[in-house]
Design a protein around this motif. Structure first.
Motif, PDB file in Angstrom:
ATOM      1  N   LEU B  30     141.153   6.142  -5.916  1.00 23.35           N
ATOM      2  CA  LEU B  30     140.182   5.291  -5.223  1.00 23.35           C
ATOM      3  C   LEU B  30     140.976   4.387  -4.284  1.00 23.35           C
ATOM      4  N   ASP B  31     140.945   4.674  -3.018  1.00 30.85           N
ATOM      5  CA  ASP B  31     141.834   4.001  -2.064  1.00 30.85           C
ATOM      6  C   ASP B  31     141.060   3.589  -0.822  1.00 30.85           C
ATOM      7  N   ALA B  32     140.951   2.276  -0.642  1.00 32.85           N
ATOM      8  CA  ALA B  32     140.231   1.763   0.522  1.00 32.85           C
ATOM      9  C   ALA B  32     141.143   1.659   1.743  1.00 32.85           C
ATOM     10  N   GLY B  33     142.411   1.972   1.579  1.00 30.65           N
ATOM     11  CA  GLY B  33     143.330   1.920   2.717  1.00 30.65           C
ATOM     12  C   GLY B  33     143.734   0.517   3.115  1.00 30.65           C
ATOM     13  N   GLY B 160     133.423   9.245   0.279  1.00 31.47           N
ATOM     14  CA  GLY B 160     132.424   8.191   0.503  1.00 31.47           C
ATOM     15  C   GLY B 160     132.777   6.907  -0.237  1.00 31.47           C
ATOM     16  N   PHE B 161     133.264   7.046  -1.479  1.00 32.50           N
ATOM     17  CA  PHE B 161     133.651   5.862  -2.261  1.00 32.50           C
ATOM     18  C   PHE B 161     134.736   5.067  -1.526  1.00 32.50           C
ATOM     19  N   ASN B 162     135.723   5.760  -0.993  1.00 31.85           N
ATOM     20  CA  ASN B 162     136.825   5.075  -0.310  1.00 31.85           C
ATOM     21  C   ASN B 162     136.327   4.278   0.896  1.00 31.85           C
ATOM     22  N   ARG B 163     135.442   4.885   1.633  1.00 32.45           N
ATOM     23  CA  ARG B 163     134.890   4.179   2.811  1.00 32.45           C
ATOM     24  C   ARG B 163     134.000   3.016   2.377  1.00 32.45           C
ATOM     25  N   ALA B 164     133.217   3.245   1.339  1.00 31.34           N
ATOM     26  CA  ALA B 164     132.342   2.174   0.850  1.00 31.34           C
ATOM     27  C   ALA B 164     133.166   0.997   0.338  1.00 31.34           C
ATOM     28  N   LEU B 165     134.262   1.297  -0.370  1.00 25.94           N
ATOM     29  CA  LEU B 165     135.100   0.227  -0.918  1.00 25.94           C
ATOM     30  C   LEU B 165     135.768  -0.572   0.199  1.00 25.94           C
ATOM     31  N   ALA B 166     136.222   0.130   1.232  1.00 26.79           N
ATOM     32  CA  ALA B 166     136.851  -0.566   2.361  1.00 26.79           C
ATOM     33  C   ALA B 166     135.866  -1.557   2.987  1.00 26.79           C
ATOM     34  N   ALA B 167     134.637  -1.095   3.173  1.00 25.23           N
ATOM     35  CA  ALA B 167     133.620  -1.979   3.763  1.00 25.23           C
ATOM     36  C   ALA B 167     133.302  -3.136   2.828  1.00 25.23           C
TER      37      ALA B 167
END
Lengths: 315, 185
Positions: B30-33, B160-167
């Motif tokens: 799980l990586d939001a970058g 999708g989880f990664n993008r959601a977490l970043a936001a």
């Protein structure tokens, strides 16, 4: 002529079998828990005897030296349970010997552990007045055992020793001692230990050691579980039920451990946080092992019909 | 002879009952970058807690409203709240803040809403900004983000989880910046 010869053969075989049976009984009686065994009595007042059964092991310095032969509520001491044990000849039971109970986290089975306070004390051979057997003294409470565990860790593991020594730096040692004293006074049973640690959580030093000691036990049990799990394929029918039950019992301990480690991580003390991180990792490793064993049947037979997630398929 | 045939038949039947090879287990990060801390005053980021169902390495999904299940062969490399905490700390911590504010977070939900294809990755986190000195909660808010899954499977959901977490971390960051302003030094 023919029938008489067979009767002779059958009769001789029967006699030989009876003789062998008698010899086996005599041999069993004369060995192990037979007449050479030494019997002792223990009054348990502070320790829970949950998981203790007739023939439960009695150990000294990690070795099995005998077994429990029986127990009953004491008529002479209120709240005490009299436990009778039979020990192998040559077991050095001394007047300083104390008895405690240990319960395996996974199986729940209890053992009686004997420990000699001093190797110079005389052997315990005399029975007190009114007692049929010599009486071994009950050992310290579970909390004291916990602190003993911490001490043993300090002796055996270099890394643990370094951490404990840091925790026991001069500025912390007074508070640490006070915390342990408080815990000793209040803690009487192992079950109460977890509750107490939560309630006095602002006393971080004591809680850290308690958590660390619990983690060591959990690691051992995780190894046992992993080994049992590995042998599942060869002994599936017998193991599935046992493992599921063990995992169910263990999950609550893992949750409690993880929660306390989390709280330690939030503290400002860097050393405690470092220790707590290690403990947290151990707890999670155990939790993951438990998670994998959630339903061992699936490992063998695959997920149930319709139990696969989107995009998942068996080949 | 009959006994031998019986044993042979039983062996053949038992062999048929043994399952064949299945899809291998896959582990996802799980990586939001998150790459750099923000510029504002750091806060102490307490370990993220999680609702019981999501306190696991299993990836959750939902095929019908009000229900949740776990993927069988797809898992996180670590419990999601651990990843979330690490990335929140990397973004909002950034240095000593012993006298500053503390951010408490709880992972309320993280699941692949698979009621429709390709589904949606949903994350909800409740955040509290706490003043440890005064022992008061200064602000509290629940953040949630939903991002369409890239495909109707676990890899698509994780994307999708990664993008959601970043936001979501961006949302929390902005909120902390506003709420912590009176206490910033």
């Amino acid at each position: 002529m023919e029938p008489e010869a067979k009767y002779t053969l059958v009769g001789a075989a029967a006699l030989i079998l009876v003789a062998l049976l008698a010899a086996a009984l005599v041999w069993l009686k004369s060995s192990g828990e037979g007449r050479d065994a030494h019997r002792f009595k223990i009054y348990f007042e502070k320790h829970s005897l949950e998981g203790l059964e007739p023939r439960s092991y009695v150990t000294m310095q990690g070795m099995k030296v005998g077994s429990v032969t029986g127990f009953r509520f004491s008529a002479s001491r209120k709240g005490a349970v009299e436990v009778f044990i039979s020990l192998d000849p040559g077991t050095p039971v001394r007047t300083s010997t104390t008895a405690t109970t240990e319960r395996h986290l996974v199986t729940g089975l209890a053992t009686v552990r004997l420990a000699n306070g001093s190797e110079d004390s005389p052997l315990l051979t005399e029975s007190p007045e009114g007692e049929p057997y010599p009486v071994i003294q009950e050992g310290g409470s579970p909390m004291q055992q916990m602190t003993d565990t911490v001490s043993q860790l300090a002796l055996s593991a270099g890394e643990t020793m370094r951490r404990i020594n840091t925790t026991l730096a001069p500025e912390n040692i007074a508070a640490f001692t006070e915390i342990l004293d408080n815990l000793r006074r209040v803690s009487r049973r192992a079950d109460a230990l977890l509750t107490k640690a939560d309630a006095t959580f602002d006393s971080l030093g004591g809680a850290a050691d308690e958590v660390r000691a619990a983690a060591v036990a959990l690691k051992t049990d995780a190894d046992t579980l992993t080994k049992t799990y590995a042998s599942l394929g060869t002994d599936a029918a017998a193991s599935i039920g046992e493992i599921r039950e063990a995992v169910r019992k263990m999950s609550a301990d893992v949750d409690r451990l993880a929660k306390r480690a989390d709280a330690l991580l939030a503290s400002g003390d860097e050393d405690l946080r470092d220790t707590a991180r290690a403990v947290r990792a151990a707890a999670e490793a155990l939790g993951n092992a438990a998670g994998r064993m959630r339903d061992p049947r699936e490992v063998i037979y695959g997920p149930p019909e319709g139990g696969l997630g989107p995009g998942e398929k068996t080949r | 002879m009959k006994a031998v045939l019986g044993i042979l038949l039983a062996t053949i039947l038992a062999a048929c009952a043994v399952p064949g090879p299945r899809e291998p287990d896959r582990y996802f990060i799980l990586d939001a970058g998150i790459t750099a801390p923000r510029s504002g005053a750091p806060v102490v980021v307490a370990p993220t807690t999680a609702a019981g169902f999501y306190d696991t390495q299993d990836i959750a999904y939902s095929r019908a409203p009000g229900t949740r299940e776990y993927y069988r062969f797809n898992r996180w490399t670590e419990r999601p709240q651990r990843s979330i905490h690490a990335q929140l700390a990397a973004r909002l911590g950034g240095g000593p803040a012993r006298d500053g504010l503390r951010l408490d977070t709880n992972l309320d939900e993280i699941y692949h809403d698979a009621s429709e294809q390709p589904g949606t990755a949903r994350i909800a986190i409740t955040a509290e900004l706490v003043d440890p000195a005064g022992r008061t909660v200064l602000a509290r808010r629940t953040f949630s983000r939903s991002v369409p899954a890239a495909s109707y499977d676990a890899p698509g959901a994780v994307h999708g989880f990664n993008r959601a977490l970043a936001a979501l971390i961006g949302d929390i960051e902005a909120w902390v910046a506003v709420e912590a302003r009176p206490k910033a030094r």
